[in-house]
Structures are given as structure tokens and as C-alpha cells.
Motif scaffolding. Structure first.
Motif, PDB file in Angstrom:
ATOM      1  N   GLY A  51       0.806  11.596  -4.158  1.00  0.00           N
ATOM      2  CA  GLY A  51      -0.573  11.140  -4.273  1.00  0.00           C
ATOM      3  C   GLY A  51      -0.944  10.145  -3.188  1.00  0.00           C
ATOM      4  N   VAL A  52      -2.192   9.675  -3.271  1.00  0.00           N
ATOM      5  CA  VAL A  52      -2.723   8.735  -2.283  1.00  0.00           C
ATOM      6  C   VAL A  52      -3.069   7.435  -2.993  1.00  0.00           C
ATOM      7  CG1 VAL A  52      -4.566   8.283  -0.622  1.00  0.00           C
ATOM      8  CG2 VAL A  52      -3.640  10.599  -0.862  1.00  0.00           C
ATOM      9  N   GLY A  70       0.793  -1.224   0.000  1.00  0.00           N
ATOM     10  CA  GLY A  70       0.000   0.000   0.000  1.00  0.00           C
ATOM     11  C   GLY A  70       0.822   1.270   0.000  1.00  0.00           C
ATOM     12  N   ALA A  71       2.147   1.128  -0.108  1.00  0.00           N
ATOM     13  CA  ALA A  71       3.030   2.299  -0.076  1.00  0.00           C
ATOM     14  C   ALA A  71       3.527   2.624  -1.476  1.00  0.00           C
ATOM     15  CB  ALA A  71       4.211   2.060   0.859  1.00  0.00           C
ATOM     16  N   ILE A  72       3.908   3.891  -1.665  1.00  0.00           N
ATOM     17  CA  ILE A  72       4.514   4.337  -2.911  1.00  0.00           C
ATOM     18  C   ILE A  72       5.816   5.054  -2.576  1.00  0.00           C
ATOM     19  CG2 ILE A  72       2.357   4.547  -4.200  1.00  0.00           C
ATOM     20  CD1 ILE A  72       2.361   7.525  -3.618  1.00  0.00           C
ATOM     21  N   ALA A  73       6.742   5.071  -3.541  1.00  0.00           N
ATOM     22  CA  ALA A  73       8.020   5.731  -3.318  1.00  0.00           C
ATOM     23  C   ALA A  73       8.595   6.152  -4.659  1.00  0.00           C
ATOM     24  CB  ALA A  73       8.995   4.791  -2.596  1.00  0.00           C
ATOM     25  N   ALA A  74       9.488   7.130  -4.616  1.00  0.00           N
ATOM     26  CA  ALA A  74      10.193   7.573  -5.814  1.00  0.00           C
ATOM     27  C   ALA A  74      11.532   6.854  -5.873  1.00  0.00           C
ATOM     28  CB  ALA A  74      10.410   9.078  -5.788  1.00  0.00           C
ATOM     29  N   ALA A  75      11.895   6.372  -7.072  1.00  0.00           N
ATOM     30  CA  ALA A  75      13.171   5.696  -7.250  1.00  0.00           C
ATOM     31  C   ALA A  75      13.592   5.817  -8.706  1.00  0.00           C
ATOM     32  CB  ALA A  75      13.070   4.225  -6.861  1.00  0.00           C
ATOM     33  N   ALA A  76      14.795   6.314  -8.925  1.00  0.00           N
ATOM     34  CA  ALA A  76      15.355   6.449 -10.277  1.00  0.00           C
ATOM     35  C   ALA A  76      14.431   7.236 -11.200  1.00  0.00           C
ATOM     36  CB  ALA A  76      15.644   5.068 -10.873  1.00  0.00           C
ATOM     37  N   GLY A  77      13.765   8.249 -10.653  1.00  0.00           N
ATOM     38  CA  GLY A  77      12.861   9.059 -11.459  1.00  0.00           C
ATOM     39  C   GLY A  77      11.536   8.396 -11.756  1.00  0.00           C
TER      40      GLY A  77
END
Length: 271
Positions: free
Chosen positions: A221-222, A187-194
Motif C-alpha cells: 500500500g501507499v 513515512g515508510a512501511i515494512a513487513a516484519a514478523a507477519g
């Protein structure tokens, strides 16, 4: 005295490739032949040694050896890998299924004859715009890692190549490891390598980090139940369904092939 770091597997492979190219470029044909014979003799010597090591181990010891990627490649070169080719091919396809499922698709192994795997793309994936990319990048990369001794692929259900975006033209594909992505909570999101990486019910999905409606980053965002809502414009995208916009089917996020085959999480980026 300073400690000298051991060369990595990638560095060793690169060095072998470099030396092979230099040997092939030698102007003297006798020198090239001598280099070829020397390399063949060394490979034969180490192959004989590996065969004796494998013969002296029990099944558990051989399996432990095959769990190391570098050693597994050496075992494959000498025909000593303990896991049958078909088993490794099936495991590779199982590993790429989450990405196919994000396009409502699947892949089936129809058979394996003379080292050539017959595959069939199933579901709507075979008609979606990313089907060829899925085949050429995700499936082939997974098979390349798990079964480099596979001689070829015979695939059914591949849609014609779609028109490519202008920004995708002229680049080479590079598989990039995403550090920490494997530990992303459900349920999580993250930024990685653009990119935007999301864990939807235990499945990792990757998209270019840009809203298809307003181009704003999506990492603020959600994410609820597989649907990601842009914090800037409020557009909602169904991540398990290839990032399609819920309200406007013409809008869609740009998915990125992602592999998670027991090793580091990798994504395919166009450079």
C-alpha cells in the motif's frame, strides 16, 4: 581451537531459573535448605562487592553501569540502582505513549506510594476496545523492563475487557524483537514478523498485515500523512487513529502493542 561463545543474558537467566527449580524439587528437605542458604550467601557476597564498586565510582561511572540491562538488574536486587524508581517509571510511561497516542489516549502518573504506582488512562483510549490490552501488555511490559522493583499498579480509567476474537483465544503473549524496525525511515512501511510496521512522523506503529476490507496484505500500500491505502481494494486507514477506515468507521485494522524504550523494538504477539 574453536572459540566458545559467551552465554547470553537470557541464557544465564534461564539457567538460574532451571537450577532454582531443580533445587526446589530436591526430595531431601535438608538439601533444599542447604541450597537456599548457599544461594543466599552467594547473593550477599556479590551484593557486598557491588556496593563497594558503586561506592568507589563517581556519578558518571555508576550511571554507565546502570545503562547495562544485566548490571542494572543486579543493582536493583541489591538496592543500588542510581536512578530513582519514580524517574524510571515516568521514563517507561513516556516510552509507551506513542502506542497510546495511536488510540487517541495517554497515561498519567498520579503518584508513587510504597512502591505502588497510581496511573490514569486518559482520552478516548480508556473507552476503546484495546484499553485493557494496552494496559496489560504495553504499559506493564514497559514498567517491567524499566522498573522491575515496582510492587504494583493502581489504574483508573480501564474499560471492561472487550470480547476477544476467536483467533486470539488460547494463546500466550510473547514479546518479539523486530530487527531493523528502529531504522525504518519516516513515512515508510515494512513487513516484519507477519506484521505491518509503519513510521508515522517518527512514531513506530504495528498492525496485523491484513486489510480490514479485503484481507489483502498491506505492505504494497501507499502511506501518506499517516493514512495507508490498500493497493488491492483502495480502502484507506488512519494509522495514528488506531487504524480506523476513513470511509467506513466500522472497519479497523488490528493494532499490535509496540515498545521502543531505548533497546530493541518489540511487539506483543499471541502464540
Amino acid at each position: 581451537m574453536a572459540t566458545v561463545a559467551e552465554p547470553t543474558e537470557a541464557a544465564l537467566v534461564a539457567r538460574v531459573t532451571e537450577l532454582t527449580e531443580q533445587a526446589e524439587a530436591l526430595p531431601d528437605p535438608h538439601a533444599r535448605q542447604l541450597a537456599d542458604e548457599l544461594a543466599a550467601a552467594i547473593v550477599q557476597l556479590y551484593g557486598e562487592g557491588l556496593e563497594r564498586i558503586v561506592a568507589a565510582l563517581d556519578a558518571g561511572g555508576v550511571a554507565a553501569l546502570a545503562g547495562d540491562e544485566l548490571v542494572a538488574n543486579l543493582l536493583l536486587i541489591h538496592g543500588l540502582h542510581p536512578v530513582p524508581l519514580e524517574t524510571r517509571v515516568q521514563a517507561a510511561l513516556d516510552g509507551v505513549r506513542p502506542y497510546l497516542a495511536s488510540h487517541d489516549g495517554d497515561v498519567e502518573l498520579l503518584g508513587l506510594v510504597d512502591g505502588i504506582a497510581s496511573l490514569r488512562l486518559q482520552g478516548s483510549c480508556k473507552g476503546c476496545g484495546a484499553s485493557r490490552t494496552t494496559l496489560e501488555l504495553a504499559i506493564e511490559r514497559a514498567l517491567e523492563e524499566a522498573a522491575p522493583d515496582l510492587r504494583g499498579l493502581d489504574v483508573e480509567g480501564v474499560a471492561p475487557a472487550p470480547p476477544r476474537r476467536e483467533e486470539d483465544l488460547g494463546g500466550d503473549v510473547e514479546w518479539v524483537a523486530l530487527d531493523g524496525a528502529a531504522d525504518l525511515a519516516r513515512g515508510a512501511i515494512a513487513a516484519a514478523a507477519g506484521l505491518l510496521v509503519a513510521n508515522v512522523a517518527g512514531t513506530l506503529l504495528a498492525y496485523h498485515d491484513a486489510c480490514a476490507a479485503c484481507a489483502a496484505p498491506l505492505t504494497d500500500g501507499v502511506l501518506l500523512g499517516g493514512r495507508l491505502t490498500c493497493a488491492t481494494c483502495g480502502a484507506t486507514f488512519d494509522l495514528p487513529r488506531a487504524g480506523r477506515c476513513v470511509a467506513d468507521g466500522e472497519l479497523q485494522l488490528r493494532p499490535v502493542p509496540l515498545l521502543r524504550n531505548g533497546g530493541p523494538v518489540r511487539v506483543a504477539l499471541v502464540r
